[in-house]
Design an enzyme around this catalytic site. Sequence first.
Site, mmCIF file in Angstrom:
data_model
loop_
_atom_site.group_PDB
_atom_site.id
_atom_site.type_symbol
_atom_site.label_atom_id
_atom_site.label_comp_id
_atom_site.label_asym_id
_atom_site.label_seq_id
_atom_site.Cartn_x
_atom_site.Cartn_y
_atom_site.Cartn_z
ATOM 1 N N SER A 162 27.954 29.416 38.638
ATOM 2 C CA SER A 162 27.288 28.194 37.808
ATOM 3 C C SER A 162 26.103 29.443 37.499
ATOM 4 O O SER A 162 26.079 30.280 37.800
ATOM 5 C CB SER A 162 26.448 27.326 38.896
ATOM 6 O OG SER A 162 25.298 27.205 38.250
ATOM 7 N N TYR A 175 21.789 26.310 46.395
ATOM 8 C CA TYR A 175 22.918 26.224 45.588
ATOM 9 C C TYR A 175 22.818 27.237 45.312
ATOM 10 O O TYR A 175 24.118 27.713 44.689
ATOM 11 C CB TYR A 175 22.900 24.308 44.615
ATOM 12 C CG TYR A 175 24.133 24.153 43.550
ATOM 13 C CD1 TYR A 175 24.879 23.710 43.614
ATOM 14 C CD2 TYR A 175 23.686 24.719 42.091
ATOM 15 C CE1 TYR A 175 25.955 23.565 43.049
ATOM 16 C CE2 TYR A 175 24.590 24.352 41.192
ATOM 17 C CZ TYR A 175 25.960 24.793 41.557
ATOM 18 O OH TYR A 175 26.418 23.963 40.880
HETATM 19 N N1 LIG Z 1 28.108 19.686 36.116
HETATM 20 C C1 LIG Z 1 26.843 20.472 36.343
HETATM 21 O O1 LIG Z 1 26.410 20.223 35.394
HETATM 22 C C2 LIG Z 1 27.475 22.385 36.790
HETATM 23 C C3 LIG Z 1 27.094 23.272 37.165
HETATM 24 C C4 LIG Z 1 27.285 24.610 36.997
HETATM 25 C C5 LIG Z 1 28.353 24.865 37.694
HETATM 26 N N2 LIG Z 1 29.121 23.339 38.329
HETATM 27 C C6 LIG Z 1 30.359 23.608 39.502
HETATM 28 O O2 LIG Z 1 31.311 22.929 37.932
HETATM 29 C C7 LIG Z 1 32.152 22.715 39.692
HETATM 30 C C8 LIG Z 1 33.151 20.405 39.005
HETATM 31 O O3 LIG Z 1 31.227 20.239 38.756
HETATM 32 P P1 LIG Z 1 31.290 18.581 38.561
HETATM 33 O O4 LIG Z 1 30.257 18.845 37.306
HETATM 34 O O5 LIG Z 1 32.702 17.957 38.124
HETATM 35 O O6 LIG Z 1 30.394 18.277 39.766
HETATM 36 P P2 LIG Z 1 31.738 16.480 40.587
HETATM 37 O O7 LIG Z 1 32.053 15.809 39.656
HETATM 38 O O8 LIG Z 1 30.849 16.336 41.215
HETATM 39 O O9 LIG Z 1 32.857 17.076 41.150
HETATM 40 C C9 LIG Z 1 32.838 18.349 42.609
HETATM 41 C C10 LIG Z 1 33.526 18.120 43.281
HETATM 42 O O10 LIG Z 1 33.877 18.905 44.096
HETATM 43 C C11 LIG Z 1 34.690 18.047 44.995
HETATM 44 N N3 LIG Z 1 34.004 18.560 46.584
HETATM 45 C C12 LIG Z 1 33.511 18.425 46.986
HETATM 46 N N4 LIG Z 1 33.201 19.323 48.547
HETATM 47 C C13 LIG Z 1 34.352 19.076 48.032
HETATM 48 C C14 LIG Z 1 35.228 19.547 49.936
HETATM 49 N N5 LIG Z 1 34.930 19.541 50.776
HETATM 50 N N6 LIG Z 1 37.062 18.849 49.629
HETATM 51 C C15 LIG Z 1 36.925 18.324 48.215
HETATM 52 N N7 LIG Z 1 36.940 18.527 47.604
HETATM 53 C C16 LIG Z 1 35.230 18.509 47.316
HETATM 54 C C17 LIG Z 1 33.975 16.522 44.803
HETATM 55 O O11 LIG Z 1 34.863 15.541 45.735
HETATM 56 P P3 LIG Z 1 33.868 14.408 45.998
HETATM 57 O O12 LIG Z 1 34.371 13.252 44.775
HETATM 58 O O13 LIG Z 1 35.295 13.625 46.906
HETATM 59 O O14 LIG Z 1 32.817 14.217 46.023
HETATM 60 C C18 LIG Z 1 34.442 16.296 43.239
HETATM 61 O O15 LIG Z 1 35.367 16.552 43.096
HETATM 62 C C19 LIG Z 1 31.443 22.567 40.903
HETATM 63 O O16 LIG Z 1 32.071 23.967 41.337
HETATM 64 C C20 LIG Z 1 29.430 22.615 40.351
HETATM 65 O O17 LIG Z 1 29.444 23.538 41.176
HETATM 66 C C21 LIG Z 1 28.507 21.751 37.751
#
Ligand SMILES: NC(=O)c1ccc[n+]([C@@H]2O[C@H](COP(=O)([O-])OP(=O)(O)OC[C@H]3O[C@@H](n4cnc5c(N)ncnc54)[C@H](OP(=O)(O)O)[C@@H]3O)[C@@H](O)[C@H]2O)c1
Length: 269
Positions: A162, A175
């Site tokens: 990120s 985070y």
């Molecule tokens: N959205 C943003 O603005 C943003 C910005 C920068 C970086 N990111 C990064 O991009 C990645 C994807 O994020 P996203 O935006 O797609 O958010 P999201 O939809 O909340 O996805 C996060 C995923 O991680 C899974 N997860 C969390 N803990 C886990 C565990 N112990 N075992 C298995 N799965 C687990 C969650 O599963 P559950 O559905 O079961 O909770 C969910 O599917 C993350 O690493 C996030 O930090 C996101």
Amino acid sequence: MSTTPVPERTLPLRKARKSGAAHAPKRILVLGATSGIAEACIRLWAERGDSLYLVGRNADRLAVVAADARTRGATFVDSAVANLDDTGKHAEMLAHAINSLGGMDVALLALGVLGDQGEAERNFVAASQILHTNFNAPVSLLTWLGNYAAQRKAGTLAVLSSVAGERGRKSNYVYGSSKAGLTAFVDGLRNRIDREGVRVMTIKPGPVKTAMTEGMKGSAKFADVDAVAASLVKAIDKGTDVVYVPEIWRVIMCVIRMIPERVFKKLNL
Ligand SMILES: NC(=O)c1ccc[n+]([C@@H]2O[C@H](COP(=O)([O-])OP(=O)(O)OC[C@H]3O[C@@H](n4cnc5c(N)ncnc54)[C@H](OP(=O)(O)O)[C@@H]3O)[C@@H](O)[C@H]2O)c1
């Protein structure tokens, strides 16, 4: 941690539906497959006929994502329910996944939690949970996958870090520090195994509209997840080392990194 040998399977060439160009289907492992960003990538990979192995911890949502990928035309879809915090089970799960796929061309690591910054300031257990899911668990997965890919001298490891990892801010430094650690680990892994023929990608999204950011101030202006996925799928095909998505965040973070600390420490970011 040893990597179990798995048989390699080649997939037939098929026509990509949208471009009409021939596309050699890829065998893609997605860790955290119910993530909004991962789901949008899975839709694109399925539509061009790639083979997918999907790992997520929510069985019902994972089944929906897998069924959707099959409907869209993925050549092969298998899945496993796993809480990826359980690092002790990673080796067995990864060997099984790659065996099922018949090899691995790409692994996308999308698991992550934002956590509650306020709670993490008061309670180390809450901070530690964020660090575990965002840093320890990916490090465990990447240690196995890095050795697997280096042995075969092939593969792309794409890791969602990120922009938050580039400078600690009061609003989300727990985070942010987990992502800073992950970025450094991924950069170092690339420095070690790129010369073995493995592409290791550090992906740094700015704010994206997904479940993680739902309800946040200004979230209506965050990047569209399908546009982000389209950029990522292209970058993963190329194996770009460091990806900012949307690209404007490369410039924004360059400016933010240059703000002197005596000024930065007074900002409410
Ligand atoms: N959205 C943003 O603005 C943003 C910005 C920068 C970086 N990111 C990064 O991009 C990645 C994807 O994020 P996203 O935006 O797609 O958010 P999201 O939809 O909340 O996805 C996060 C995923 O991680 C899974 N997860 C969390 N803990 C886990 C565990 N112990 N075992 C298995 N799965 C687990 C969650 O599963 P559950 O559905 O079961 O909770 C969910 O599917 C993350 O690493 C996030 O930090 C996101």
